[in-house]
Design a protein around this motif. Structure first.
Motif, PDB file in Angstrom:
ATOM      1  N   GLU A  88       4.332   1.015   8.751  1.00 36.86           N
ATOM      2  CA  GLU A  88       3.754   1.266   7.645  1.00 36.86           C
ATOM      3  C   GLU A  88       3.750   0.054   6.885  1.00 36.86           C
ATOM      4  O   GLU A  88       2.550  -0.513   6.264  1.00 36.86           O
ATOM      5  CB  GLU A  88       4.094   2.314   6.797  1.00 36.86           C
ATOM      6  N   VAL A  89       4.718  -0.775   6.879  1.00 33.71           N
ATOM      7  CA  VAL A  89       4.988  -1.941   5.987  1.00 33.71           C
ATOM      8  C   VAL A  89       6.062  -2.644   6.154  1.00 33.71           C
ATOM      9  O   VAL A  89       6.976  -2.470   6.804  1.00 33.71           O
ATOM     10  CB  VAL A  89       5.278  -1.113   4.399  1.00 33.71           C
ATOM     11  N   TYR A  92      -2.385 -14.276  -0.748  1.00 40.39           N
ATOM     12  CA  TYR A  92      -2.688 -13.462   0.208  1.00 40.39           C
ATOM     13  C   TYR A  92      -4.319 -12.825  -0.070  1.00 40.39           C
ATOM     14  O   TYR A  92      -4.888 -12.709   0.863  1.00 40.39           O
ATOM     15  CB  TYR A  92      -1.781 -12.108   0.474  1.00 40.39           C
ATOM     16  N   TRP A 152      -7.087 -10.300   1.743  1.00 40.18           N
ATOM     17  CA  TRP A 152      -6.203  -8.936   2.152  1.00 40.18           C
ATOM     18  C   TRP A 152      -6.699  -8.339   0.778  1.00 40.18           C
ATOM     19  O   TRP A 152      -6.918  -8.779  -0.250  1.00 40.18           O
ATOM     20  CB  TRP A 152      -4.831  -9.561   1.988  1.00 40.18           C
ATOM     21  N   ARG A 153      -6.624  -6.945   1.007  1.00 44.07           N
ATOM     22  CA  ARG A 153      -6.739  -6.080   0.031  1.00 44.07           C
ATOM     23  C   ARG A 153      -5.649  -5.852  -0.876  1.00 44.07           C
ATOM     24  O   ARG A 153      -4.454  -5.647  -0.158  1.00 44.07           O
ATOM     25  CB  ARG A 153      -7.162  -4.547   0.833  1.00 44.07           C
ATOM     26  N   ASP A 202      -3.548  -3.326  -2.673  1.00 47.57           N
ATOM     27  CA  ASP A 202      -3.369  -2.021  -2.778  1.00 47.57           C
ATOM     28  C   ASP A 202      -2.799  -1.358  -4.224  1.00 47.57           C
ATOM     29  O   ASP A 202      -3.351  -0.564  -4.527  1.00 47.57           O
ATOM     30  CB  ASP A 202      -2.446  -1.696  -1.510  1.00 47.57           C
ATOM     31  N   GLN A 214       1.714  -4.715  -3.177  1.00 47.61           N
ATOM     32  CA  GLN A 214       1.327  -4.139  -1.767  1.00 47.61           C
ATOM     33  C   GLN A 214      -0.133  -4.831  -1.434  1.00 47.61           C
ATOM     34  O   GLN A 214      -1.003  -4.365  -2.231  1.00 47.61           O
ATOM     35  CB  GLN A 214       1.305  -2.547  -1.529  1.00 47.61           C
ATOM     36  N   THR A 265      -2.809  -5.522   1.990  1.00 47.25           N
ATOM     37  CA  THR A 265      -3.133  -5.097   3.432  1.00 47.25           C
ATOM     38  C   THR A 265      -3.975  -6.086   4.145  1.00 47.25           C
ATOM     39  O   THR A 265      -5.227  -6.293   3.488  1.00 47.25           O
ATOM     40  CB  THR A 265      -3.770  -3.824   3.656  1.00 47.25           C
ATOM     41  N   SER A 301      -6.122  -3.900   9.304  1.00 43.81           N
ATOM     42  CA  SER A 301      -4.573  -3.457   9.708  1.00 43.81           C
ATOM     43  C   SER A 301      -4.264  -2.150   9.062  1.00 43.81           C
ATOM     44  O   SER A 301      -4.503  -1.820   7.860  1.00 43.81           O
ATOM     45  CB  SER A 301      -3.814  -4.504   9.201  1.00 43.81           C
ATOM     46  N   ALA A 342      -0.968  -1.431   8.575  1.00 46.02           N
ATOM     47  CA  ALA A 342       0.210  -1.638   8.081  1.00 46.02           C
ATOM     48  C   ALA A 342      -0.061  -2.779   6.994  1.00 46.02           C
ATOM     49  O   ALA A 342      -1.114  -3.548   6.926  1.00 46.02           O
ATOM     50  CB  ALA A 342       1.105  -2.356   9.217  1.00 46.02           C
ATOM     51  N   SER A 343       0.726  -2.876   5.935  1.00 50.16           N
ATOM     52  CA  SER A 343       0.669  -3.605   4.793  1.00 50.16           C
ATOM     53  C   SER A 343       1.830  -4.556   4.861  1.00 50.16           C
ATOM     54  O   SER A 343       2.850  -4.301   5.506  1.00 50.16           O
ATOM     55  CB  SER A 343       0.607  -2.767   3.693  1.00 50.16           C
TER      56      SER A 343
END
Length: 148
Positions: A6-7, A22, A27-28, A30, A43, A45, A49, A51-52
């Motif tokens: 997951e991370v 990032y 990248w999103r 979160d 966080q 992502t 993906s 995974a984050s």
């Protein structure tokens, strides 16, 4: 029983600078949690993906910039490299490993250019975040059996 990755926690020295970097990659963003005691968790992502990454203050005792070998799988190494360069990221030239398998640590064993016939899993490019955490782009066009 499924065990889904997951991370990954990455160590950074400046949370705001890392967020900016990032997000510049597309990248999103979160989530972010903080408290009055100096704890801060962020966080993000990568596009596409499941995974984050997580980083922040009080999240890890690892030295900033000590993460290496973080892989981002892409289906077109040339286009992915150009995308990152277009976002202002310094990216290595495309390379493959002299063994024709997985890359060595650091820059040892690098051979200029993509793997012969652009073989899946064989072509790489690398970059680092502002702290020096090391990322590797790996081109995968055909997955190994049993992989999604």
């Amino acid at each position: 029983m499924d065990f889904k990755f997951e991370v990954a926690v990455i160590p950074v020295s400046d949370v705001d600078r890392a967020i900016h970097f990032y997000k510049t990659l597309g990248w999103r963003f979160d989530a972010e949690f903080a408290n009055d005691e100096g704890y801060r968790l962020t966080q993000l992502t990568p596009p596409g993906s499941p995974a984050s990454i997580i980083f922040g203050s009080g999240v890890t005792n690892a030295a900033p910039g000590s993460a290496e070998g973080l892989h981002l799988i892409v289906d077109d190494i040339v286009a992915a490299r150009e995308d990152l360069i277009g976002r202002g990221v310094e990216v290595s030239e495309i390379f493959h490993d002299k063994t024709g398998v997985f890359h060595h640590a650091g820059t040892e064993g690098r051979v200029d250019g993509p793997a012969s016939d652009r073989a899946s899993y064989g072509s790489f490019a690398s970059f680092s975040d502002p702290d020096g955490n090391g990322w590797v782009l790996q081109e995968v066009t055909t997955r190994l059996p049993g992989r999604v």
